[in-house]
Scaffold this motif. Structure first.
Motif, short mmCIF file in Angstrom:
data_model
loop_
_atom_site.label_atom_id
_atom_site.label_comp_id
_atom_site.label_asym_id
_atom_site.label_seq_id
_atom_site.Cartn_x
_atom_site.Cartn_y
_atom_site.Cartn_z
N ARG A 367 56.42 -96.49 -71.30
CA ARG A 367 55.54 -97.64 -71.08
C ARG A 367 54.31 -97.57 -71.98
O ARG A 367 53.18 -97.36 -71.53
CB ARG A 367 55.16 -97.73 -69.61
CG ARG A 367 56.40 -97.92 -68.74
CD ARG A 367 56.13 -98.46 -67.38
NE ARG A 367 57.37 -98.84 -66.72
CZ ARG A 367 57.45 -99.57 -65.62
NH1 ARG A 367 56.35 -100.03 -65.05
NH2 ARG A 367 58.61 -99.87 -65.09
N ASP A 368 54.55 -97.78 -73.27
CA ASP A 368 53.45 -97.85 -74.22
C ASP A 368 52.68 -99.14 -74.03
O ASP A 368 53.23 -100.16 -73.59
CB ASP A 368 53.99 -97.78 -75.66
CG ASP A 368 54.59 -96.41 -75.98
OD1 ASP A 368 54.09 -95.41 -75.44
OD2 ASP A 368 55.55 -96.35 -76.76
N ASN A 369 51.42 -99.13 -74.41
CA ASN A 369 50.57 -100.31 -74.28
C ASN A 369 51.21 -101.53 -74.95
O ASN A 369 51.78 -101.44 -76.03
CB ASN A 369 49.20 -100.06 -74.90
CG ASN A 369 48.37 -99.10 -74.06
OD1 ASN A 369 48.70 -98.81 -72.91
ND2 ASN A 369 47.29 -98.60 -74.64
N ASN A 370 51.11 -102.66 -74.26
CA ASN A 370 51.53 -103.97 -74.77
C ASN A 370 53.05 -104.11 -74.93
O ASN A 370 53.52 -105.03 -75.59
CB ASN A 370 50.84 -104.28 -76.10
CG ASN A 370 49.33 -104.20 -76.00
OD1 ASN A 370 48.74 -104.78 -75.08
ND2 ASN A 370 48.71 -103.47 -76.91
N ALA A 396 47.72 -104.79 -65.64
CA ALA A 396 46.45 -105.29 -66.15
C ALA A 396 45.76 -104.29 -67.07
O ALA A 396 44.96 -104.68 -67.93
CB ALA A 396 45.52 -105.63 -64.98
N THR A 397 46.05 -103.01 -66.92
CA THR A 397 45.39 -101.99 -67.73
C THR A 397 46.10 -101.77 -69.06
O THR A 397 45.47 -101.71 -70.13
CB THR A 397 45.33 -100.66 -66.96
OG1 THR A 397 44.64 -100.87 -65.73
CG2 THR A 397 44.62 -99.59 -67.80
#
Length: 418
Positions: A367-370, A396-397
């Motif tokens: 689950r990498d950002n974006n 949201a984070t």
């Protein structure tokens, strides 16, 4: 003395819960209290002391109701067991009103042992009553897993909801190529047919990485190379999902289409957190999907020794056709896995519904950002939650988006894809 210990929360729930929450419920003071209270309720059962049994059960419920929601889920098994034990006590002294109320409470909190209830001699005074038959039927609807599957047989081949196609990375992918060479997967697979190669790789993953369903591995990058190196260097076990990721990427590295398959129960009471993750690999020689479970070093065969797919195993449960597992199926090379426990109980329960990642590729579920991670879920027609057709859940984070499509079309779900 007849001991009444059915199944506790610690045996049913902890493995999956600890993996998700990283806490040890055995350190909670309620655990010791509930164990002692269970012994006392057992003693009241032995003495046929219903007044004392109810007093002890009331005290247990008072303490239980002070727990927060997560801890109520963890320790629900103590409540379930002891309501059942109290119902047995009432049954033995033929107090039907109180006995049925206690049994109904046991079912409310998750009692699901249909075969035990049906055969329990404590209820001899109850067995011709319509209320007892009603409660037995109620338990059957949540605890007789083959019966639940039979009622869930129907899919809908005419379900035309638009779904994206499953996709699979191949050996041209640089990460998969490195994986194949680093771990010498061609040598591991050997020179036999596709089935023997797939089984050899299954055994290698099973023997290389241990399973631990009771602790969080702490592995952040969910890919085969990182899971193998982290597990072996730190001498830790990993979840069934991490094992399935490892085997999945090894199969992809060999040039086969392969999927992780999350297998889940119906869980109409919404209290069963016990699920499993296995693999389906499409073998060119056989022109079919084949069941492979790295946690238990297990695959499934028919009476002709033919390897079966997940869909075929499910169908054979429904049609009461014979199923067999390999003789060397085991957990961590310590405990032999039997057909009765593994298939008839555990997987019969967890083959009710399933979902798979849309894309089979290296590191897909990290689950990498974006990042957007998409799944497709196959539901039988009698599942109680059929909508929405598509859901999206965004963190949201991290801005990680998890997308879930639903279908009742098993042909589409099991299509080979691209």
């Amino acid at each position: 003395m007849k001991v009444k210990l059915i199944l506790s929360a610690i045996s049913l729930f902890v493995a999956s819960y600890i993996s998700a929450q990283a806490q040890d419920p055995t350190q909670n003071p309620f655990n010791e209290f509930a164990k002692k209270q269970s012994v006392l309720i057992q003693e009241s059962y032995n003495k046929r002391d219903a007044q004392e049994g109810l007093k002890l059960m009331t005290f247990l419920m008072d303490k239980y109701n002070q727990l927060n929601g997560d801890n109520k889920s963890i320790f629900r098994g103590y409540v379930t067991n002891n309501w059942y034990n109290l119902s047995c006590l009432y049954a033995l002294i033929n107090r039907k009103k109180e006995g049925y109320a206690a049994l109904d409470s046991a079912i409310k909190y998750g009692y699901a042992n249909y075969n035990n209830l049906k055969a329990d001699s404590d209820f001899e005074n109850f067995k011709n009553d319509e209320e007892f038959k009603r409660l037995v039927t109620k338990v059957r609807s949540v605890g007789d897993y083959k019966y639940i599957l039979q009622r869930a047989e129907k899919y809908n081949a005419n379900d035309k909801r638009k779904l994206p196609d499953f996709t699979y990375k191949n050996t041209n992918d640089a990460h998969l190529d490195i994986l194949r060479k680093t771990f010498k997967l061609d040598s591991v697979a050997g020179t036999g047919d596709d089935a023997s190669k797939a089984i050899n790789i299954l055994k290698w993953v099973h023997n290389t990485v241990k399973h631990d369903g009771q602790h969080v591995s702490g592995i952040n990058k969910i890919n085969a190379a990182n899971i193998i190196s982290s597990a072996t260097e730190k001498h830790i076990g990993v979840s069934c999902g991490e094992l399935a990721t490892t085997l999945n990427e090894c199969y992809l590295a060999m040039g086969w289409k392969s999927r992780k398959v999350y297998c889940l129960p119906k869980d109409s009471l919404k209290i069963d957190y016990d699920s499993h993750v296995i693999n389906a690999v499409f073998l060119p020689d056989l022109k079919k999907w084949v069941w492979m479970d790295p946690t238990n070093n297990a695959y499934v065969k028919d009476e002709n020794n033919t390897l079966l797919s997940i869909a075929e195993v499910r169908e054979r449960f429904i049609k009461s056709k014979p199923l067999f597992i390999n003789d060397d199926a085991n957990w961590n090379n310590k405990v032999k896995v039997t057909k009765q426990d593994y298939l008839d109980r555990y997987m019969a329960k967890n083959l009710y519904r399933m979902y798979s990642p849309l894309s089979s590729e290296y590191d897909y579920e990290t689950r990498d950002n974006n990042k957007t991670i998409t799944y497709i879920s196959l539901l039988p027609l009698d599942y109680y939650s059929q909508s929405p057709d598509k859901s999206e859940d965004k963190n949201a984070t991290t801005n990680v988006m998890v997308v879930l499509y639903k279908t009742n079309n098993d042909s589409v779900f099991w299509s080979v894809g691209h």
